[in-house]
Design a protein around this motif. Structure first.
Motif, PDB file in Angstrom:
ATOM      1  N   ILE A  26      24.729  11.433  68.519  1.00 14.51           N
ATOM      2  CA  ILE A  26      25.323  10.358  67.717  1.00 14.51           C
ATOM      3  C   ILE A  26      26.838  10.381  67.850  1.00 14.51           C
ATOM      4  CG2 ILE A  26      25.756   9.555  65.352  1.00 14.51           C
ATOM      5  CD1 ILE A  26      22.893  10.497  64.681  1.00 14.51           C
ATOM      6  N   PHE A  27      27.416  11.570  67.776  1.00 18.98           N
ATOM      7  CA  PHE A  27      28.870  11.711  67.870  1.00 18.98           C
ATOM      8  C   PHE A  27      29.393  11.198  69.211  1.00 18.98           C
ATOM      9  CE2 PHE A  27      32.689  14.151  68.953  1.00 18.98           C
ATOM     10  CZ  PHE A  27      33.481  13.924  67.834  1.00 18.98           C
ATOM     11  N   LEU A  28      28.747  11.591  70.293  1.00 16.73           N
ATOM     12  CA  LEU A  28      29.181  11.150  71.619  1.00 16.73           C
ATOM     13  C   LEU A  28      29.083   9.635  71.762  1.00 16.73           C
ATOM     14  CD1 LEU A  28      27.509  13.899  73.851  1.00 16.73           C
ATOM     15  CD2 LEU A  28      29.953  13.651  73.346  1.00 16.73           C
ATOM     16  N   HIS A  63      39.804  11.972  61.795  1.00 12.21           N
ATOM     17  CA  HIS A  63      39.034  12.180  60.569  1.00 12.21           C
ATOM     18  C   HIS A  63      37.768  12.998  60.812  1.00 12.21           C
ATOM     19  CE1 HIS A  63      35.841   9.299  61.617  1.00 12.21           C
ATOM     20  NE2 HIS A  63      36.785   8.488  62.046  1.00 12.21           N
ATOM     21  N   TRP A  64      37.256  13.021  62.057  1.00  7.95           N
ATOM     22  CA  TRP A  64      36.028  13.760  62.321  1.00  7.95           C
ATOM     23  C   TRP A  64      36.198  15.247  62.047  1.00  7.95           C
ATOM     24  CZ3 TRP A  64      31.635  11.436  62.429  1.00  7.95           C
ATOM     25  CH2 TRP A  64      31.514  10.142  62.944  1.00  7.95           C
ATOM     26  N   TYR A  65      37.352  15.806  62.412  1.00  8.77           N
ATOM     27  CA  TYR A  65      37.637  17.224  62.180  1.00  8.77           C
ATOM     28  C   TYR A  65      39.148  17.357  62.038  1.00  8.77           C
ATOM     29  CZ  TYR A  65      37.138  22.326  62.567  1.00  8.77           C
ATOM     30  OH  TYR A  65      37.145  23.677  62.312  1.00  8.77           O
ATOM     31  N   PRO A  66      39.644  17.157  60.822  1.00 10.03           N
ATOM     32  CA  PRO A  66      41.092  17.079  60.597  1.00 10.03           C
ATOM     33  C   PRO A  66      41.858  18.296  61.110  1.00 10.03           C
ATOM     34  CG  PRO A  66      39.865  16.468  58.631  1.00 10.03           C
ATOM     35  CD  PRO A  66      38.869  17.042  59.585  1.00 10.03           C
ATOM     36  N   ILE A  84      32.444  15.528  60.810  1.00  4.29           N
ATOM     37  CA  ILE A  84      31.273  16.072  61.497  1.00  4.29           C
ATOM     38  C   ILE A  84      30.314  16.732  60.506  1.00  4.29           C
ATOM     39  CG2 ILE A  84      32.425  16.337  63.719  1.00  4.29           C
ATOM     40  CD1 ILE A  84      32.773  19.315  63.115  1.00  4.29           C
ATOM     41  N   ALA A  85      30.814  17.166  59.359  1.00  7.05           N
ATOM     42  CA  ALA A  85      29.941  17.752  58.337  1.00  7.05           C
ATOM     43  C   ALA A  85      28.887  16.744  57.885  1.00  7.05           C
ATOM     44  CB  ALA A  85      30.767  18.223  57.139  1.00  7.05           C
ATOM     45  N   ASP A  86      29.281  15.488  57.760  1.00  9.95           N
ATOM     46  CA  ASP A  86      28.342  14.455  57.332  1.00  9.95           C
ATOM     47  C   ASP A  86      27.237  14.242  58.363  1.00  9.95           C
ATOM     48  OD1 ASP A  86      29.616  13.254  54.766  1.00  9.95           O
ATOM     49  OD2 ASP A  86      31.275  13.362  56.182  1.00  9.95           O
ATOM     50  N   LEU A  87      27.568  14.325  59.637  1.00  7.01           N
ATOM     51  CA  LEU A  87      26.556  14.165  60.677  1.00  7.01           C
ATOM     52  C   LEU A  87      25.550  15.314  60.636  1.00  7.01           C
ATOM     53  CD1 LEU A  87      28.523  12.883  63.817  1.00  7.01           C
ATOM     54  CD2 LEU A  87      27.345  11.568  62.049  1.00  7.01           C
ATOM     55  N   PHE A  88      26.057  16.529  60.463  1.00  3.38           N
ATOM     56  CA  PHE A  88      25.154  17.674  60.374  1.00  3.38           C
ATOM     57  C   PHE A  88      24.221  17.544  59.177  1.00  3.38           C
ATOM     58  CE2 PHE A  88      28.102  19.896  63.266  1.00  3.38           C
ATOM     59  CZ  PHE A  88      27.192  20.555  64.082  1.00  3.38           C
ATOM     60  N   ALA A  89      24.767  17.186  58.043  1.00  3.86           N
ATOM     61  CA  ALA A  89      23.950  17.069  56.832  1.00  3.86           C
ATOM     62  C   ALA A  89      22.924  15.951  56.961  1.00  3.86           C
ATOM     63  CB  ALA A  89      24.841  16.826  55.626  1.00  3.86           C
ATOM     64  N   TYR A 137      23.127   5.575  65.045  1.00  2.00           N
ATOM     65  CA  TYR A 137      22.364   6.374  64.086  1.00  2.00           C
ATOM     66  C   TYR A 137      20.888   6.006  64.141  1.00  2.00           C
ATOM     67  CZ  TYR A 137      21.362   8.827  59.679  1.00  2.00           C
ATOM     68  OH  TYR A 137      20.862   9.687  58.724  1.00  2.00           O
ATOM     69  N   ASP A 138      20.602   4.719  64.064  1.00  2.42           N
ATOM     70  CA  ASP A 138      19.211   4.263  64.108  1.00  2.42           C
ATOM     71  C   ASP A 138      18.575   4.530  65.461  1.00  2.42           C
ATOM     72  OD1 ASP A 138      19.227   3.424  61.493  1.00  2.42           O
ATOM     73  OD2 ASP A 138      19.652   1.332  61.967  1.00  2.42           O
ATOM     74  N   ALA A 139      19.326   4.297  66.523  1.00  2.00           N
ATOM     75  CA  ALA A 139      18.783   4.494  67.866  1.00  2.00           C
ATOM     76  C   ALA A 139      18.385   5.944  68.091  1.00  2.00           C
ATOM     77  CB  ALA A 139      19.804   4.058  68.911  1.00  2.00           C
TER      78      ALA A 139
END
Length: 236
Positions: free
Chosen positions: A20-22, A84-87, A166-171, A207-209
């Motif tokens: 998702i991040f990439l 913002h992804w990893y300040p 990135i914390a939000d993506l992991f969670a 995200y959905d994909a």
């Protein structure tokens, strides 16, 4: 210039995080799907990439990383992505690290253990888990989901502040996994539900994909392990 390679399986929560991040950050990469259900992680070919036999793995021009948190921190440092992804600011970064360290014995462990009990183990044993064990693991998972609702999201739109990290993506990836067992973490948790929708919207349509496969499986088997569904149908 060598293109980044991502070895992954979308049934793996950390794999979904990296993918998702990439995609959300338009970082080009070569897809290297490793089908865990077919034990492709145990092949001699993949062992050369990762002797630990796990996904995700990245190969960035010959530089190989094999742990998802390390991968995400590396990508945030090395690729052109919004800060913002990893300040970089010390205290803001420390808040992201705080969640990333907590998750190992929090959302990752308890959502993962419940998924393993309800889905992975029956897939191998063809046997439903004992009711007392289900109750114990479910209670632990629910307590951790409640912590996300009441602590991590108590006074802010995202886990670590006002912007997605990135914390939000992991969670989010961990909290989507129990869907395969028929458990929806959104039920009865309005803050968590609204937060998941924010994460989904910001990373749309990726995200959905990326979650399409687990959504498809959850829908097809109505939140049950396929092995148990097949066994029930055979006994009818």
């Amino acid at each position: 210039m060598n293109r980044l390679k991502l070895y992954y399986d979308v049934l793996s929560q950390p794999s979904r995080v990296v993918k998702i991040f990439l995609l959300a950050n338009k970082i080009e990469f070569e897809h290297k799907v490793v089908r865990l259900g077919k034990f492709e992680q145990k092949t001699e070919e993949f062992k050369k990439v990762n002797p630990l036999q796990q996904v995700p793995v990245i190969d960035d021009g010959g530089f190989i990383l094999r742990e998802s948190v390390a991968i995400m921190r590396y990508l945030c440092r090395e690729k052109d992505v919004p800060i913002h992804w990893y300040p970089k600011e010390s205290k803001a970064q420390a808040k992201v690290d705080e969640y990333l360290e907590w998750q190992h014995l929090g959302t990752r462990m308890h959502c993962g253990l419940y998924f393993r009990l309800m889905w992975l183990e029956p897939l191998v044993t063809k046997t439903a888990p004992p009711a007392k064990k289900v109750e114990f693991y479910k209670r632990n998972m629910e307590q951790n989901c409640d912590l996300v609702e009441k602590f991590w999201l108590a006074d802010k739109p995202f886990l670590c502040g006002d912007e997605i990290t990135i914390a939000d993506l992991f969670a989010a990836a961990e909290l989507e996994q129990p869907k395969l067992t028929g458990y929806d973490v959104r039920d009865g948790r309005p803050f968590l539900s609204a937060w998941l929708e924010r994460v989904r919207t910001i990373t749309s349509p990726h995200y959905d994909a990326v979650h399409n496969e687990i959504n498809r499986i959850a829908s097809k088997y109505n939140g049950q392990c396929p092995a148990l569904v097949g066994k029930q149908e055979a006994n009818r």
